[in-house]
Design a protein around this motif. Structure first.
Motif, PDB file in Angstrom:
ATOM      1  N   CYS A   1       0.956  -1.381  -0.215  1.00 19.47           N
ATOM      2  CA  CYS A   1       0.016   0.099  -0.106  1.00 19.47           C
ATOM      3  C   CYS A   1       0.863   1.218   0.085  1.00 19.47           C
ATOM      4  N   HIS A   2       1.934   1.277   0.833  1.00 28.34           N
ATOM      5  CA  HIS A   2       2.702   2.269   1.023  1.00 28.34           C
ATOM      6  C   HIS A   2       3.823   2.454   0.154  1.00 28.34           C
ATOM      7  N   GLY A   3       4.111   1.571  -0.726  1.00 28.31           N
ATOM      8  CA  GLY A   3       5.211   1.665  -1.863  1.00 28.31           C
ATOM      9  C   GLY A   3       6.341   1.140  -1.308  1.00 28.31           C
TER      10      GLY A   3
ATOM     11  N   GLN B   1       0.607   5.902  -2.410  1.00 24.26           N
ATOM     12  CA  GLN B   1      -0.176   5.518  -3.578  1.00 24.26           C
ATOM     13  C   GLN B   1      -0.352   6.829  -4.333  1.00 24.26           C
TER      14      GLN B   1
ATOM     15  N   TRP C   1      -2.338  10.630  -3.488  1.00 25.10           N
ATOM     16  CA  TRP C   1      -2.675  10.327  -2.155  1.00 25.10           C
ATOM     17  C   TRP C   1      -3.445  11.419  -1.335  1.00 25.10           C
TER      18      TRP C   1
ATOM     19  N   PRO D   1      -6.384   7.468  -0.373  1.00 24.41           N
ATOM     20  CA  PRO D   1      -5.179   6.530  -0.618  1.00 24.41           C
ATOM     21  C   PRO D   1      -4.199   6.296   0.513  1.00 24.41           C
TER      22      PRO D   1
END
Length: 161
Positions: free
Chosen positions: A58-60, A66, A69, A79
Motif C-alpha cells: 500500500c505505502h510503496g 499511492q 494520495w 489512498p
C-alpha cells in the motif's frame, strides 16, 4: 452568512480540530513505547524486512505511497500516504505513529469521527517490537530536517505527559 459569521465558524472548526488532535496525541501517548531510534542499525534492518512484507503493497516499495494520495478515491477513502519526506508521517510523534500501526486509523482516536480508512490494525499480526522496527526503518529514510522536526515533536509530546 456574513463575513464575520464565517470567520467565527472557521475559528470554532479550527479550535475543534486542534482539540481533537491534542486529544488523539494524549490518548496515544498513554500507551506509547520508548522513543524509536532510527540510528539502531539492527532495528532498521528488521524493520525494512517487515515493511517490505507488510506495508509496501500500500505505502510503496520506496515509501512513496499511492498515486494522488491527497485526493479521495471514488469510494470516499483516502489512498495510502507516502512515508518518505514528501508525506506527513514525520509530522507525528512516535506514540501516534505506533498507535496507528497497532490499532489502525481509529476514528475518534487517530482520525476524525466517522473517518473511514483502509489502514488495517497490525496489533494482532505484528508484535510491539516489530512495529517499533518498522517505524525505525521509516524514520531512517527521512532527511535530517524532517528527522529533526519529528524528533522535536516527539520530545515535546513526551514532555507534556
Amino acid at each position: 452568512m456574513s463575513a464575520g459569521d464565517s470567520g467565527r465558524v472557521f475559528r470554532w472548526l479550527l479550535a475543534g480540530a486542534v482539540a481533537f488532535l491534542v486529544g488523539a496525541i494524549i490518548v496515544a501517548e498513554r500507551d506509547a513505547p520508548a522513543a524509536i531510534d532510527p540510528a539502531d542499525k539492527a532495528l532498521v534492518a528488521a524493520g525494512k524486512r517487515i515493511y517490505d512484507t507488510q506495508c509496501s503493497a500500500c505505502h510503496g516499495a520506496k515509501l512513496e505511497g499511492q498515486p494522488n494520495w491527497r485526493e479521495r478515491l471514488p469510494g470516499g477513502r483516502m489512498p495510502a500516504p507516502p512515508h518518505d519526506a514528501s508525506g506527513h508521517t514525520w509530522h507525528h510523534p512516535d506514540a501516534v505513529l505506533f498507535g496507528i500501526v497497532k490499532e489502525g486509523l481509529v476514528p475518534g482516536k487517530f482520525a476524525p469521527p466517522g473517518y473511514e480508512s483502509d489502514m488495517p490494525a497490525f496489533g494482532t499480526t505484528l508484535s510491539d517490537d516489530d512495529i517499533r522496527a518498522v517505524l525505525a526503518y521509516v524514520k531512517s529514510t527521512w532527511p535530517q530536517p524532517q528527522l529533526a522536526y519529528q524528533r522535536e515533536i516527539d520530545r515535546n509530546s513526551r514532555a507534556g505527559r
